[in-house]
Write an enzyme that holds these catalytic residues in place. Structure first.
Site, short mmCIF file in Angstrom:
data_model
loop_
_atom_site.label_atom_id
_atom_site.label_comp_id
_atom_site.label_asym_id
_atom_site.label_seq_id
_atom_site.Cartn_x
_atom_site.Cartn_y
_atom_site.Cartn_z
N SER A 175 -15.32 -16.50 8.21
CA SER A 175 -14.23 -15.94 9.00
C SER A 175 -14.48 -16.30 10.47
O SER A 175 -14.63 -17.48 10.79
CB SER A 175 -14.13 -14.43 8.79
OG SER A 175 -12.98 -13.91 9.43
N THR A 176 -14.59 -15.33 11.35
CA THR A 176 -14.73 -15.61 12.77
C THR A 176 -15.94 -16.50 13.05
O THR A 176 -17.04 -16.19 12.65
CB THR A 176 -14.88 -14.30 13.56
OG1 THR A 176 -13.80 -13.44 13.22
CG2 THR A 176 -14.89 -14.56 15.05
N HIS A 201 -10.86 -17.69 6.73
CA HIS A 201 -9.74 -16.83 7.13
C HIS A 201 -8.96 -17.49 8.25
O HIS A 201 -9.48 -17.71 9.35
CB HIS A 201 -10.27 -15.46 7.61
CG HIS A 201 -10.94 -14.67 6.54
ND1 HIS A 201 -11.82 -13.65 6.83
CD2 HIS A 201 -10.86 -14.74 5.19
CE1 HIS A 201 -12.25 -13.12 5.69
NE2 HIS A 201 -11.69 -13.76 4.69
N MET A 294 -16.30 -11.53 10.65
CA MET A 294 -16.13 -10.08 10.75
C MET A 294 -15.94 -9.46 9.37
O MET A 294 -15.40 -10.09 8.47
CB MET A 294 -14.90 -9.74 11.59
CG MET A 294 -15.01 -10.07 13.05
SD MET A 294 -13.49 -9.50 13.88
CE MET A 294 -13.76 -10.17 15.52
N ASP A 297 -15.65 -9.18 3.71
CA ASP A 297 -15.10 -10.06 2.67
C ASP A 297 -16.15 -11.07 2.26
O ASP A 297 -16.77 -11.72 3.10
CB ASP A 297 -13.86 -10.77 3.20
CG ASP A 297 -13.13 -11.53 2.10
OD1 ASP A 297 -13.15 -11.05 0.95
OD2 ASP A 297 -12.55 -12.58 2.40
#
Length: 394
Positions: A175-176, A201, A294, A297
């Protein structure tokens, strides 16, 4: 019944006109309000401390500090949901790509002319994207005392494989900060790598250009996944924005499966969905890698992979832009190994070279270690350096 608190929004833009328009749009919604406005990031830094907003809207070109520089610092020091609203965040632009890489939840392009009519025409989209960003607030990393430690997981006994060697598959979730982490991993993998399925993401409409950029820098052929597409060695497949990516079979071959099912962990695509599908289908022939990001997930999916006999790797804290998803996986005991970003690709290459020659064996539990920059010894495998040397001699 008490009403839910409103979403608190801080708007950062050097244009007074834009600040007023955003206040008009946001304050007209029943479930959100602007708690403060700032004309530059330096002012925004103090207002964040005062108001603790749920969502930040952020321009790029501003005095005293560029919005992208501020975003990078913000995600490192105080991660929070950010919606970029700028004339520079046009679809496919370098600024859009960079903002998403740095952790912006989404982007909205300001109209270059007719600013008032253009933003008012986007009022519903702006409000919906603020709501979506606010839902991610609950998934931000929780503070951890410096003295705290995480118990590194005990190795599980690996199941003997009953699948042919061609059924190996590599899975990556992020993600991030993940776009650059994925690029660093893929750039080092050889063309003979088993099929690679990737969930990053990212909003719909941006994953294709992300895949194209990776394709230019990687020895692998990288593309956005297509439903029903056969999965081939030497190729990497990126989950499209707004679609879950699953591992599936057609006859004896692996294929990509896409679906528009409900969000999982407030994400679609979801890393957990991909990892769980591979745990069911590939089991010990899968290798799962959970990178920076973050929230949580991918943590439960990585655990499912490990319990199915797969090798599972989590990126360590020191090299993670946001140590949220990997930390959650480690806390669940989902990661066989905790590895720095720079060491992940060499580790995968060593494993690929060794496939079919040795099965991992269980060994006694490891003692816990304080700190998370510490890498676990690989359970049942020789050290990475020795393995890589052995592979080069074979």
């Amino acid at each position: 019944m008490p009403t839910a608190p409103k979403i608190k929004v801080l708007c950062v833009d050097d244009s007074a006109t834009v600040r007023d328009l955003l206040c008009e749009i946001i304050n007209a919604q029943p479930d959100m309000e602007v708690v403060a406005v700032a004309s530059d990031p330096i002012m925004a830094r103090e207002l964040i401390k005062q108001h603790d907003p749920d969502v930040l809207t952020l321009d790029i070109k501003m005095p005293r500090m560029d919005g992208l520089d501020f975003l990078q610092r913000l995600m490192r020091l105080r991660p929070m949901p950010v919606l970029m609203i700028s004339s520079r965040t046009q679809p496919g632009s370098e600024e859009t790509r960079r903002a998403l890489e740095l952790g912006a939840r989404d982007v909205i392009a300001k109209p270059r002319v007719g600013i008032r009519s253009g933003l008012l025409a986007e009022r519903t989209g702006i409000a919906n994207k603020i709501r979506a960003a606010a839902r991610c607030q609950a998934l931000l990393p929780r503070p951890r005392p410096k003295s705290a430690s995480i118990r590194l997981p005990k190795p599980l006994a690996a199941s003997a494989s009953t699948l042919p060697a061609r059924d190996e598959v590599l899975l990556i979730g992020a993600s991030t900060g993940g776009t650059e982490a994925i690029r660093e991993v893929l750039e080092q993998l050889p063309a003979k790598t088993p099929p690679v399925l990737i969930v990053q993401h990212m909003p719909a409409g941006f994953t294709r250009s992300f895949a194209e950029r990776l394709n230019r820098s990687s020895p692998l052929q990288v593309s956005e996944a297509v439903d029903g597409e056969p999965l081939r060695p030497g190729q990497a497949y990126i989950a499209p924005g707004d679609r879950h990516l699953k591992l599936a079979r057609k006859g004896r071959d692996y294929v990509a499966e896409l679906d528009a099912g409900p969000e999982v962990n407030r994400h679609r695509p979801s890393v957990d969905v991909l990892f769980a599908s591979a745990a069911r289908l590939a089991g010990p022939k899968a290798t799962g890698v959970l990178l920076t990001g973050m929230g949580k997930d991918g943590a439960a999916g990585l655990l499912a992979l490990r319990e199915a006999g797969a090798l599972t790797i989590a990126q360590d804290e020191a090299s993670s832009a946001i140590f949220g998803m990997p930390r959650e996986a480690i806390a669940l005991g989902a990661a066989r190994e905790v590895v720095s970003l720079a060491a992940i690709a060499p580790r995968l290459m060593a494993l690929t070279a060794a496939l079919g020659r040795e099965q991992p064996q269980p060994r006694p539990p490891q003692a816990s270690h304080a700190g998370l920059g510490h890498r676990m010894p690989p359970p049942g495998w020789r050290t990475m350096g020795a393995r890589a040397q052995g592979a080069s001699r074979s």
